[in-house]
Scaffold this active site. Sequence first.
Site, PDB file in Angstrom:
ATOM      1  N   GLY A 250       0.826  -1.201   0.000  1.00 52.48           N
ATOM      2  CA  GLY A 250       0.000   0.000   0.000  1.00 52.48           C
ATOM      3  C   GLY A 250       0.858   1.249   0.000  1.00 52.48           C
ATOM      4  N   CYS A 251       0.290   2.356  -0.493  1.00 47.90           N
ATOM      5  CA  CYS A 251       1.071   3.578  -0.675  1.00 47.90           C
ATOM      6  C   CYS A 251       1.626   4.111   0.637  1.00 47.90           C
ATOM      7  CB  CYS A 251       0.229   4.633  -1.393  1.00 47.90           C
ATOM      8  SG  CYS A 251      -1.353   4.999  -0.626  1.00 47.90           S
ATOM      9  N   ASN A 252       0.775   4.191   1.661  1.00 49.69           N
ATOM     10  CA  ASN A 252       1.244   4.715   2.947  1.00 49.69           C
ATOM     11  C   ASN A 252       2.263   3.773   3.581  1.00 49.69           C
ATOM     12  OD1 ASN A 252      -0.624   6.932   2.937  1.00 49.69           O
ATOM     13  ND2 ASN A 252      -2.226   5.495   3.495  1.00 49.69           N
ATOM     14  N   ALA A 253       1.990   2.472   3.439  1.00 50.81           N
ATOM     15  CA  ALA A 253       2.894   1.483   4.015  1.00 50.81           C
ATOM     16  C   ALA A 253       4.248   1.522   3.324  1.00 50.81           C
ATOM     17  CB  ALA A 253       2.275   0.098   3.911  1.00 50.81           C
TER      18      ALA A 253
ATOM     19  N   ALA B 276       5.771   4.101   1.921  1.00 53.98           N
ATOM     20  CA  ALA B 276       6.531   5.264   2.391  1.00 53.98           C
ATOM     21  C   ALA B 276       7.024   5.047   3.819  1.00 53.98           C
ATOM     22  CB  ALA B 276       5.668   6.527   2.307  1.00 53.98           C
TER      23      ALA B 276
END
Lengths: 348, 348, 348, 348
Positions: free
Chosen positions: D153-156, D158
């Site tokens: 996932g995108c947040n994960a 980063a």
Amino acid sequence: MESGSIRAGIVGASGYTGAELFRLLDVHPAITVEAASGSSQAGQPIADLYPNLAPVVGDRVYDEYSVELFDGLDVVFIGLPHGLSMDVVPELIGRVGLIIDMGSDFRLKDPDLYPVWYGAEHTNPELLAGAVYGLPELYRATLPGAELVAATGCNAAASSLTLAPLVASGLIETDDIVINLITGVSGAGRPPKTNTTFCTVDENATAYGLLNHRHTPEIEQTLTDVGTGPATVLFTPHLVPMNRGILASCYGRLTRSCSTEDVLAILSEFYADSPFVLVDERSPSTKSVQGSNSVHLTARVDPRTNRVLGIGVLDNLVKGASGMAVQCANLALGLPETTGLSKVGMYP
Amino acid sequence: MESGSIRAGIVGASGYTGAELFRLLDVHPAITVEAASGSSQAGQPIADLYPNLAPVVGDRVYDEYSVELFDGLDVVFIGLPHGLSMDVVPELIGRVGLIIDMGSDFRLKDPDLYPVWYGAEHTNPELLAGAVYGLPELYRATLPGAELVAATGCNAAASSLTLAPLVASGLIETDDIVINLITGVSGAGRPPKTNTTFCTVDENATAYGLLNHRHTPEIEQTLTDVGTGPATVLFTPHLVPMNRGILASCYGRLTRSCSTEDVLAILSEFYADSPFVLVDERSPSTKSVQGSNSVHLTARVDPRTNRVLGIGVLDNLVKGASGMAVQCANLALGLPETTGLSKVGMYP
Amino acid sequence: MESGSIRAGIVGASGYTGAELFRLLDVHPAITVEAASGSSQAGQPIADLYPNLAPVVGDRVYDEYSVELFDGLDVVFIGLPHGLSMDVVPELIGRVGLIIDMGSDFRLKDPDLYPVWYGAEHTNPELLAGAVYGLPELYRATLPGAELVAATGCNAAASSLTLAPLVASGLIETDDIVINLITGVSGAGRPPKTNTTFCTVDENATAYGLLNHRHTPEIEQTLTDVGTGPATVLFTPHLVPMNRGILASCYGRLTRSCSTEDVLAILSEFYADSPFVLVDERSPSTKSVQGSNSVHLTARVDPRTNRVLGIGVLDNLVKGASGMAVQCANLALGLPETTGLSKVGMYP
Amino acid sequence: MESGSIRAGIVGASGYTGAELFRLLDVHPAITVEAASGSSQAGQPIADLYPNLAPVVGDRVYDEYSVELFDGLDVVFIGLPHGLSMDVVPELIGRVGLIIDMGSDFRLKDPDLYPVWYGAEHTNPELLAGAVYGLPELYRATLPGAELVAATGCNAAASSLTLAPLVASGLIETDDIVINLITGVSGAGRPPKTNTTFCTVDENATAYGLLNHRHTPEIEQTLTDVGTGPATVLFTPHLVPMNRGILASCYGRLTRSCSTEDVLAILSEFYADSPFVLVDERSPSTKSVQGSNSVHLTARVDPRTNRVLGIGVLDNLVKGASGMAVQCANLALGLPETTGLSKVGMYP
């Protein structure tokens, strides 16, 4: 041609058009940046100004400009403020294979227009006749083998590409054209100015350059070229809060009865051989062309007011500057026109 | 008049114009909001939709619309989508002191224009003649004592205020007017739509409503009123990434020789008694009027193209909607025109 | 008190906080701006810098600073870069009724902190003890009759107001606080800089002032004041593309078991007498307080990680600067605290 | 491998990640999109939703999803909302060469976490063990030959990429990690929602998903994998007005004395073989990676508060979704990891 074997230089590489060239040429299979000067930033790491380039430029710094730095290169791109390249070009001509000037100094054929619109005489007017105007869709045949190309200005590219088919087909009066243009902020360049700070521009729309914007004569020159009489335009740019993008809304008075379908057909046919121009019934949006070399066009005929409305969009830093320059270089150097250039914008 | 003694209601209070009325009337010394309906949001806390209002509305919820809710109020503001207030107004007339409709249902005097531009017959055309068009700068004398005011549309307000002095003075041809308008997103209303999501609008400029935007006949009606012949305009709005603000760039063909100074003087004289209109040589910016009821205007004469360019800006939610409504209410109710309205925009 | 009878001056009026004072005081019933200096802009029309003010300042220009210009005024607001007001204040003390310094020169009680965080000794440390720290919600009792008020910094106001109830109630460890703050661009001031141009900031988020931002000791001073031991905070601001607004996300380690309801109750009780503070279960948004003097707060307890998360928002130019200054002036001058200040933000 | 000879399909192609795959694969030399389903948009021209794609998709429409549509393809990318791919993947496994799921259904190894964080049981938990977690920088060796990849996932992405070296080196306590994340709006997807309209998001910052955002367990799983004990994180995302970009500010408590230079060296060494990760002393900005597959990282040690601050940025639609998916596909299919992916962001 061997990959990356064309050796390129950038004069004025610290501006937005220089940085955009780095980005575009990083994925160009045939051209490699060998030299980059940015005199006001000489000695400064490129990545300090453009951290996006850090993965490919590492610790590389801007060099001080000198003729020697660029001597012998296959192609030199120039991204200087107006008035400066007219002195640099004569130094480089004959010492480099091809010059693509992204500034305005060699765009106008009539030297008398420089004092009127730019406030100063041209210092090397004898070079104007030999400079090729870098707008491939309208002047493609003149590019192969060119030595000096004056790439079209961003506002002029959007305006001229939208209007050229209408003028060339005789569909609109050439002496009564209104161009209302919306532009993003990057066209004003990198150096900080009061009128381009975030807090001035954000949540704001304003018109500037009222009556006297310098791209006006460039547009008139092109429309006069493609039409049958002198073109006169009232050109008004508007600054809105976005980084990139130009949208030109062009208003012409009809010379004859015509439908929207007719006009769209005229546009499509006119650009049938131009790979970067998309003619569509949809109202174009600047976001669609963000980061790409595409131009999207549409048009409408309004019988109620006897006018045709043409609308065109492009990314001012790509198709309006560095991408246009690469496209011109491709053609001048004998490469396929689309080499290394994308047609797909970044969305959203 | 005792502070806050005028009792007001808002029909359609859950939209942006309703929320803006809450904000404006919170500092209005004479008007208090007693009733607020928002049928699609009935029972929903106002602060859920507009957390900015939380400090003054607390846990208050939107009510379901009913005639009884508003019966006997001194003034009722209506902020409904077009087509809805034409049925609400007849219910309220005579039961409330004053109706200020912020929608379009009572703006056009000619009932035949509704099917053409709005796609449906007016259901109560007999009320059109009695409705006062709410644009105080041009129709101020008609407001005192009015029972039904149709407040001007946001695009029409910007366009008509910019053009009226030029038309009234006979300076431009009335059958050849081009209006190129830039607008922020709030004009499209609160409900989520594909074309107004952040990712669609941000970093984007696009034209919409090509040839057929519904504010066109409203502008033509007003310019015809102030001039000496029928006015025809080609009106094209453009959406850009900002919350608020309208900038109208208006192009007219000169009927006689004239200077920029002359035109600025005409504008200044025309609006000498209008406290919210600022005429200035500076090119106006939407940010200057953000949140205020001000209109800033300028103009230029271009002898080269025989055109005059007029530019006007306003905040579409204030001077283009809720502020205009309050200004009309002030005049209709016998209060000073500027009561509770600010002339100073929020900058930056 | 007669309307507008309090005579005010602004030193450093050409900055954003000065311009915001003009906007706020335009609707303040008791205070009128009599003098405004902006030495770098002396002689320049105010409306050239702030066209939003044109309707109320007309052709008025910035004056050159001099003691005489402000001599005898009831209140003088100072909006100078840090390091400058420490020399101006001693000149004005005793010659004006009240000084509200919006800069940082008189905020820290310990003179030894200036060289550490600001890189220079304080030139008039003997004045520090007498300066009242201008944060009414926490130091309200000290304001009436004050002669010199050092209004709280924008970041410190958001952070301290969010954390004070948590620290005062002993709910969190005071030596392990993390503040992650998001701020709009206007906090960086009006003068153009490379890192605040539109093209640098738009579509960008970045952290700055890593480990050493100057508002850190100010927050620690306040939290130490309200708690029972020395507070230590790691404060990291982040710049995002918006004009105004600060959102402080504050992370503390729980000292005891507690629920989210408990913490919200603690916040509500703590600010029961503070008219500009709204405590709400909703996650606050900077847009809700835009242009207003409001602070919106919430909090959550996370048993999973044994932490409390407090979030506060305010408008950096109003509650974080000029509105805070007016609120302090109101209290110091014996006016109702809320005089002339709005609680309702502009939305959208 | 012949140019474009790998045949790809996209399930859920009408979302932003699907559209971004079209953009990325248009310049990928080895992969061609053969099938694209978007059931809610079946029959709709792709260019109606994504006019940027018009030059390459022409009149092509979205197809209705069916197993037959994708049967036999070399690679299928899935861009569906969570909960949907857990039923699609079993249908496709064995019938296509490789599945890259960009959703969350196969990311967590422990099936018990799905009801806790996603509110529903996993319908095919037996597939979880065999799914490869698609984060090449940390799990590169597991990708070659994979049949099912669950892209991070995108947040994960980063958060985990910023924290992994700090955790793996034992430099920070794993049970006391605070992640404060800033994200652009495209992460919320294309369908219009109240909280992602332009007028809600623009000029606004707000925190969401307080305490319970679904990417939390994914980060904890990864940090537990790279460390020596269970990791616990408090993760709080914040929405700010930009299209793309994630900036993760990660706060850990130091386990031992250490300098900023040491930490930067740890990061550099950790990612020495990761072509898309740039470790730099500069504070990273989301704009630098816009449109590219790059991650920029920095870190600071604060002895004053005994904490380390790590900051990482990426483009949520590229390195946080579609670019990550292509990178995973490259590795799984035996292509060079960087094939068709750019390291240079679009700036400005």
